[in-house]
Design a protein around this motif. Sequence first.
Motif, PDB file in Angstrom:
ATOM      1  N   SER A  50       0.815  -1.214   0.000  1.00  0.00           N
ATOM      2  CA  SER A  50       0.000   0.000   0.000  1.00  0.00           C
ATOM      3  C   SER A  50       0.851   1.266   0.000  1.00  0.00           C
ATOM      4  O   SER A  50       0.325   2.345  -0.159  1.00  0.00           O
ATOM      5  N   SER A  51       2.164   1.150   0.166  1.00  0.00           N
ATOM      6  CA  SER A  51       3.030   2.318   0.100  1.00  0.00           C
ATOM      7  C   SER A  51       3.381   2.574  -1.357  1.00  0.00           C
ATOM      8  O   SER A  51       4.165   1.860  -1.945  1.00  0.00           O
ATOM      9  N   ASN A  52       2.787   3.604  -1.928  1.00  0.00           N
ATOM     10  CA  ASN A  52       3.075   3.873  -3.322  1.00  0.00           C
ATOM     11  C   ASN A  52       4.019   5.050  -3.502  1.00  0.00           C
ATOM     12  O   ASN A  52       4.366   5.381  -4.609  1.00  0.00           O
ATOM     13  N   TRP A  53       4.443   5.687  -2.431  1.00  0.00           N
ATOM     14  CA  TRP A  53       5.402   6.778  -2.534  1.00  0.00           C
ATOM     15  C   TRP A  53       6.831   6.281  -2.387  1.00  0.00           C
ATOM     16  O   TRP A  53       7.731   6.778  -3.037  1.00  0.00           O
ATOM     17  N   VAL A  54       7.062   5.342  -1.499  1.00  0.00           N
ATOM     18  CA  VAL A  54       8.415   4.867  -1.204  1.00  0.00           C
ATOM     19  C   VAL A  54       8.671   3.603  -1.998  1.00  0.00           C
ATOM     20  O   VAL A  54       7.874   2.679  -1.977  1.00  0.00           O
ATOM     21  N   TRP A  55       9.807   3.582  -2.696  1.00  0.00           N
ATOM     22  CA  TRP A  55      10.125   2.414  -3.503  1.00  0.00           C
ATOM     23  C   TRP A  55      11.636   2.238  -3.581  1.00  0.00           C
ATOM     24  O   TRP A  55      12.405   3.152  -3.306  1.00  0.00           O
ATOM     25  N   GLN A  56      12.006   1.033  -3.939  1.00  0.00           N
ATOM     26  CA  GLN A  56      13.416   0.675  -4.053  1.00  0.00           C
ATOM     27  C   GLN A  56      13.694   0.276  -5.499  1.00  0.00           C
ATOM     28  O   GLN A  56      12.973  -0.531  -6.092  1.00  0.00           O
ATOM     29  N   SER A  57      14.756   0.844  -6.065  1.00  0.00           N
ATOM     30  CA  SER A  57      15.098   0.557  -7.458  1.00  0.00           C
ATOM     31  C   SER A  57      15.784  -0.806  -7.567  1.00  0.00           C
ATOM     32  O   SER A  57      16.111  -1.442  -6.561  1.00  0.00           O
ATOM     33  N   HIS A  80      11.073  15.055  -9.185  1.00  0.00           N
ATOM     34  CA  HIS A  80       9.864  14.570  -8.524  1.00  0.00           C
ATOM     35  C   HIS A  80      10.145  13.547  -7.429  1.00  0.00           C
ATOM     36  O   HIS A  80       9.201  13.004  -6.868  1.00  0.00           O
ATOM     37  N   ALA A  81      11.397  13.237  -7.140  1.00  0.00           N
ATOM     38  CA  ALA A  81      11.701  12.185  -6.163  1.00  0.00           C
ATOM     39  C   ALA A  81      12.811  12.638  -5.216  1.00  0.00           C
ATOM     40  O   ALA A  81      13.625  13.489  -5.547  1.00  0.00           O
ATOM     41  N   ILE A  82      12.813  12.019  -4.050  1.00  0.00           N
ATOM     42  CA  ILE A  82      13.845  12.240  -3.037  1.00  0.00           C
ATOM     43  C   ILE A  82      14.623  10.945  -2.904  1.00  0.00           C
ATOM     44  O   ILE A  82      14.033   9.890  -2.650  1.00  0.00           O
ATOM     45  N   LYS A  83      15.932  10.994  -3.060  1.00  0.00           N
ATOM     46  CA  LYS A  83      16.771   9.800  -2.944  1.00  0.00           C
ATOM     47  C   LYS A  83      17.119   9.585  -1.473  1.00  0.00           C
ATOM     48  O   LYS A  83      17.485  10.514  -0.762  1.00  0.00           O
ATOM     49  N   CYS A  84      16.985   8.348  -1.012  1.00  0.00           N
ATOM     50  CA  CYS A  84      17.257   7.990   0.378  1.00  0.00           C
ATOM     51  C   CYS A  84      18.304   6.883   0.414  1.00  0.00           C
ATOM     52  O   CYS A  84      18.426   6.098  -0.526  1.00  0.00           O
ATOM     53  N   SER A  85      19.020   6.790   1.522  1.00  0.00           N
ATOM     54  CA  SER A  85      20.061   5.766   1.633  1.00  0.00           C
ATOM     55  C   SER A  85      19.491   4.397   1.989  1.00  0.00           C
ATOM     56  O   SER A  85      20.028   3.374   1.569  1.00  0.00           O
ATOM     57  N   ASP A  86      18.419   4.370   2.775  1.00  0.00           N
ATOM     58  CA  ASP A  86      17.784   3.107   3.172  1.00  0.00           C
ATOM     59  C   ASP A  86      16.370   3.384   3.663  1.00  0.00           C
ATOM     60  O   ASP A  86      15.892   4.509   3.573  1.00  0.00           O
ATOM     61  N   ALA A  87      15.707   2.366   4.180  1.00  0.00           N
ATOM     62  CA  ALA A  87      14.318   2.527   4.637  1.00  0.00           C
ATOM     63  C   ALA A  87      14.229   3.492   5.819  1.00  0.00           C
ATOM     64  O   ALA A  87      13.273   4.266   5.912  1.00  0.00           O
ATOM     65  N   ASP A  88      15.226   3.461   6.707  1.00  0.00           N
ATOM     66  CA  ASP A  88      15.212   4.388   7.840  1.00  0.00           C
ATOM     67  C   ASP A  88      15.323   5.835   7.368  1.00  0.00           C
ATOM     68  O   ASP A  88      14.671   6.729   7.905  1.00  0.00           O
ATOM     69  N   ASP A  89      16.161   6.053   6.353  1.00  0.00           N
ATOM     70  CA  ASP A  89      16.313   7.388   5.799  1.00  0.00           C
ATOM     71  C   ASP A  89      15.013   7.831   5.116  1.00  0.00           C
ATOM     72  O   ASP A  89      14.654   9.008   5.153  1.00  0.00           O
ATOM     73  N   ALA A  90      14.298   6.898   4.515  1.00  0.00           N
ATOM     74  CA  ALA A  90      13.007   7.213   3.896  1.00  0.00           C
ATOM     75  C   ALA A  90      12.023   7.696   4.961  1.00  0.00           C
ATOM     76  O   ALA A  90      11.294   8.666   4.738  1.00  0.00           O
ATOM     77  N   VAL A  91      12.016   7.054   6.116  1.00  0.00           N
ATOM     78  CA  VAL A  91      11.136   7.476   7.212  1.00  0.00           C
ATOM     79  C   VAL A  91      11.517   8.881   7.670  1.00  0.00           C
ATOM     80  O   VAL A  91      10.657   9.742   7.867  1.00  0.00           O
TER      81      VAL A  91
END
Length: 123
Positions: A50-57, A80-91
């Motif tokens: 259900s998370s459609n904003w956060v994704w991993q390439s 249009h996107a923010i690059k994050c280092s990992d899931a914690d950084d996404a939070v």
Amino acid sequence: MTLEKQFTLAAAEKPKSTNPTHQRRQKFIAAIDKQFAALPGGNSTVLSRSSNWVWQSDKGEWFISPRYGKAPLELAEGLHAIKCSDADDAVKNLQKLKALAAEGKLDAALEAAASAIRSRFGK
């Protein structure tokens, strides 16, 4: 038993109309809260569907693509996107987005997205 002792009462009425900027802000913040609910505590690499904003390439890079409605929000010219280092950084970045929205610093981007959506209704 009097209500004055149980509550802090005020002589205020709900406004008949609301500020559109405030409505957009609240809608965006509610959407961010949905993304938090879809993330598994921020410490797992498996995301809920259900998370459609956060994704991993495919390369393992994490991204957040915030949306207003169904359209991606343009954060800067063509970005249009923010690059994050990992899931914690996404939070952490979702928390930053929520704070920026609450402070009104995303109002211009939200207004542009809302205008683009409204322009499609007239056709």
